[in-house]
Design a protein around this motif. Structure first.
Motif, PDB file in Angstrom:
ATOM      1  N   HIS A   1      -4.371   0.511   1.938  1.00  0.00           N
ATOM      2  CA  HIS A   1      -5.504  -0.408   2.009  1.00  0.00           C
ATOM      3  C   HIS A   1      -6.561  -0.177   0.925  1.00  0.00           C
ATOM      4  CE1 HIS A   1      -4.512   2.163   5.449  1.00  0.00           C
ATOM      5  NE2 HIS A   1      -5.531   2.873   5.061  1.00  0.00           N
TER       6      HIS A   1
ATOM      7  N   GLY B   1     -10.923  -4.244  -0.568  1.00  0.00           N
ATOM      8  CA  GLY B   1      -9.768  -4.300   0.326  1.00  0.00           C
ATOM      9  C   GLY B   1      -9.997  -3.749   1.711  1.00  0.00           C
TER      10      GLY B   1
ATOM     11  N   SER C   1      -5.330 -13.136   2.789  1.00  0.00           N
ATOM     12  CA  SER C   1      -4.115 -12.443   2.359  1.00  0.00           C
ATOM     13  C   SER C   1      -4.503 -11.430   1.296  1.00  0.00           C
ATOM     14  CB  SER C   1      -3.084 -13.448   1.814  1.00  0.00           C
ATOM     15  OG  SER C   1      -1.838 -12.811   1.634  1.00  0.00           O
ATOM     16  N   TYR C   2      -3.519 -10.653   0.813  1.00  0.00           N
ATOM     17  CA  TYR C   2      -3.838  -9.565  -0.117  1.00  0.00           C
ATOM     18  C   TYR C   2      -2.846  -9.504  -1.270  1.00  0.00           C
ATOM     19  CZ  TYR C   2      -6.627  -7.877   3.826  1.00  0.00           C
ATOM     20  OH  TYR C   2      -7.519  -7.772   4.849  1.00  0.00           O
TER      21      TYR C   2
ATOM     22  N   ARG D   1      -5.839  -2.658  -2.484  1.00  0.00           N
ATOM     23  CA  ARG D   1      -5.482  -4.056  -2.355  1.00  0.00           C
ATOM     24  C   ARG D   1      -6.710  -4.927  -2.612  1.00  0.00           C
ATOM     25  NH1 ARG D   1      -4.882  -4.711   4.269  1.00  0.00           N
ATOM     26  NH2 ARG D   1      -7.052  -4.165   4.754  1.00  0.00           N
ATOM     27  N   LYS D   2      -6.462  -6.181  -2.944  1.00  0.00           N
ATOM     28  CA  LYS D   2      -7.517  -7.162  -3.144  1.00  0.00           C
ATOM     29  C   LYS D   2      -7.271  -8.342  -2.213  1.00  0.00           C
ATOM     30  CE  LYS D   2      -9.537  -5.198  -6.804  1.00  0.00           C
ATOM     31  NZ  LYS D   2     -10.955  -4.807  -6.860  1.00  0.00           N
ATOM     32  N   ALA D   3      -8.299  -8.759  -1.502  1.00  0.00           N
ATOM     33  CA  ALA D   3      -8.169  -9.903  -0.598  1.00  0.00           C
ATOM     34  C   ALA D   3      -8.319 -11.213  -1.370  1.00  0.00           C
ATOM     35  CB  ALA D   3      -9.219  -9.818   0.505  1.00  0.00           C
TER      36      ALA D   3
ATOM     37  N   HIS E   1      -1.618  -6.508  -4.199  1.00  0.00           N
ATOM     38  CA  HIS E   1      -1.715  -5.084  -4.506  1.00  0.00           C
ATOM     39  C   HIS E   1      -2.296  -4.911  -5.893  1.00  0.00           C
ATOM     40  CE1 HIS E   1      -0.858  -0.852  -4.788  1.00  0.00           C
ATOM     41  NE2 HIS E   1      -0.055  -1.044  -5.812  1.00  0.00           N
TER      42      HIS E   1
ATOM     43  N   CYS F   1     -14.187  -6.795  -4.624  1.00  0.00           N
ATOM     44  CA  CYS F   1     -13.415  -6.573  -3.398  1.00  0.00           C
ATOM     45  C   CYS F   1     -12.865  -5.153  -3.358  1.00  0.00           C
ATOM     46  CB  CYS F   1     -12.267  -7.573  -3.318  1.00  0.00           C
ATOM     47  SG  CYS F   1     -11.176  -7.335  -1.895  1.00  0.00           S
TER      48      CYS F   1
ATOM     49  N   GLU G   1     -10.637 -10.221   7.042  1.00  0.00           N
ATOM     50  CA  GLU G   1      -9.465 -10.555   7.847  1.00  0.00           C
ATOM     51  C   GLU G   1      -9.755 -10.384   9.339  1.00  0.00           C
ATOM     52  OE1 GLU G   1      -4.715  -9.399   8.033  1.00  0.00           O
ATOM     53  OE2 GLU G   1      -6.165  -7.922   7.325  1.00  0.00           O
TER      54      GLU G   1
END
Length: 345
Positions: free
Chosen positions: A97, A136, A152-153, A100-102, A155, A134, A141
């Motif tokens: 987590h 992550g 959504s995300y 990651r980028k949303a 990587h 962001c 969410e």
């Protein structure tokens, strides 16, 4: 076993051995250069010993800029800074987590519930997430209506063999691998690359229990030590990126995972006795106190969300800040550090 006596990494190990290590997490996915510079500027004056930043040479350069501006300002304010803080860059595996980028999908119903819960103001009224801001965390969410499921995300992929040498050249001295995923094979493979990138320095593995049982956690630490030997630091991540509230409950899991590592490894096996463990994940101003009350030993404390929030209202370009504004901000930061490490303000 390598010797670090008299070196920068000798200093690093000494700080860890004496439990005098405080690391500010700017955010593994935070690529806001201005914010990173500001955080490193204020927390360096406050006495922070290390910074954790995104594995991006430009972000490393921003951290250095903030640190060196702080050294100059501290001299003007007659504040002694005994050494230059360490810069660590964070990398992670797909599924972790931290890296990651949303993004908001076409299913968005424009309810705007995600905007106020974003800790880095990465979601503007246009509902197009700003990737550089962001981190992550997943707050967006969590509040997104089930009928929409519009978050959504992606990587934030880093080609380690390419990016890590550039980060080291830019001024990073340590690397942290966020490895809170079930895949042992990929984790150890990437860990080997991390180890090769800084063969004469400390490297850190960040682990949490979202996907790992206590037994799996301990086995992964053993595998990591086989590669890193006495260069290994374990960052025990309670609940990653959850330090929004400042109370005992929020930091409970961070202290708990450290306790597990202490009991299952450090107190049982002599070869792990000196392995440094940093408390992280949901850490706040109560973390050090709770650990001491519970008899949980630690080598340092890592704080992200709460440490950033502590001084966010004072943020502006460092060259625009008055001495009074700087003093107010770094005093807050210094109190947070001292309370955690030494139980006093």
């Amino acid at each position: 076993m390598k010797s670090f006596k008299g070196s920068r990494f000798g200093l690093y190990k000494d700080l860890l051995n004496k439990s005098n290590y405080f690391k500010l997490v700017c955010g593994a996915g935070n690529e806001d250069r201005g914010e990173v510079e500001y955080l490193c500027f204020i927390y360096t004056i406050a006495g922070c010993t290390g910074f954790d930043v995104s594995a991006n040479p430009l972000i490393v350069a921003s951290a250095k800029k903030g640190i060196y501006a702080a050294l100059e300002k501290a001299n003007q304010l007659n504040i002694k800074i005994p050494f230059i803080p360490f810069i660590t860059v964070s990398v992670g595996l797909p599924g972790d987590h931290h890296v990651r980028k949303a993004f908001i999908t076409k299913d968005c119903v424009s309810c705007n519930l995600c905007i106020p819960v974003c800790p880095t103001d990465a979601i503007p009224s246009s509902l197009k997430i700003v990737p550089e801001l962001c981190i992550g965390c997943g707050n967006c969410e969590a509040v997104c209506p089930p009928s929409a499921s519009a978050i959504s995300y992606t990587h934030n992929a880093k080609e380690l063999l390419e990016i890590l040498p550039k980060c080291i050249e830019a001024g990073a001295e340590s690397i942290e691998l966020h490895a809170g995923i079930p895949d042992d094979k990929s984790t150890i493979q990437e860990w080997g690359i991390v180890s090769q990138s800084v063969p004469n320095g400390m490297i850190s593995m960040c682990l949490d229990r979202k996907h790992l049982s206590n037994e799996t956690l301990i086995d992964r630490i053993k595998a990591a030590k086989e590669i890193a030997d006495d260069r290994l630091i374990i960052q025990a991540d309670g609940i990653p990126m959850s330090g929004g509230n400042d109370d005992f409950n929020t930091t409970l899991q961070a202290v708990s995972i450290t306790d597990v590592i202490n009991k299952e490894l450090k107190s049982k096996l002599v070869q792990y006795r000196d392995m440094p463990v940093l408390i992280s994940g949901g850490t706040n101003s109560f973390t050090g106190d709770l650990a001491r009350q519970c008899g949980v030993n630690f080598n340092g404390i890592t704080i992200g969300t709460h440490a950033r929030k502590t001084i966010e209202t004072h943020r502006k370009p460092t060259f625009e800040m008055t001495d009074k504004e700087i003093t107010i901000a770094f005093t807050k930061a210094k109190n947070l550090i001292n309370k955690n490490l030494y139980g006093k303000n």
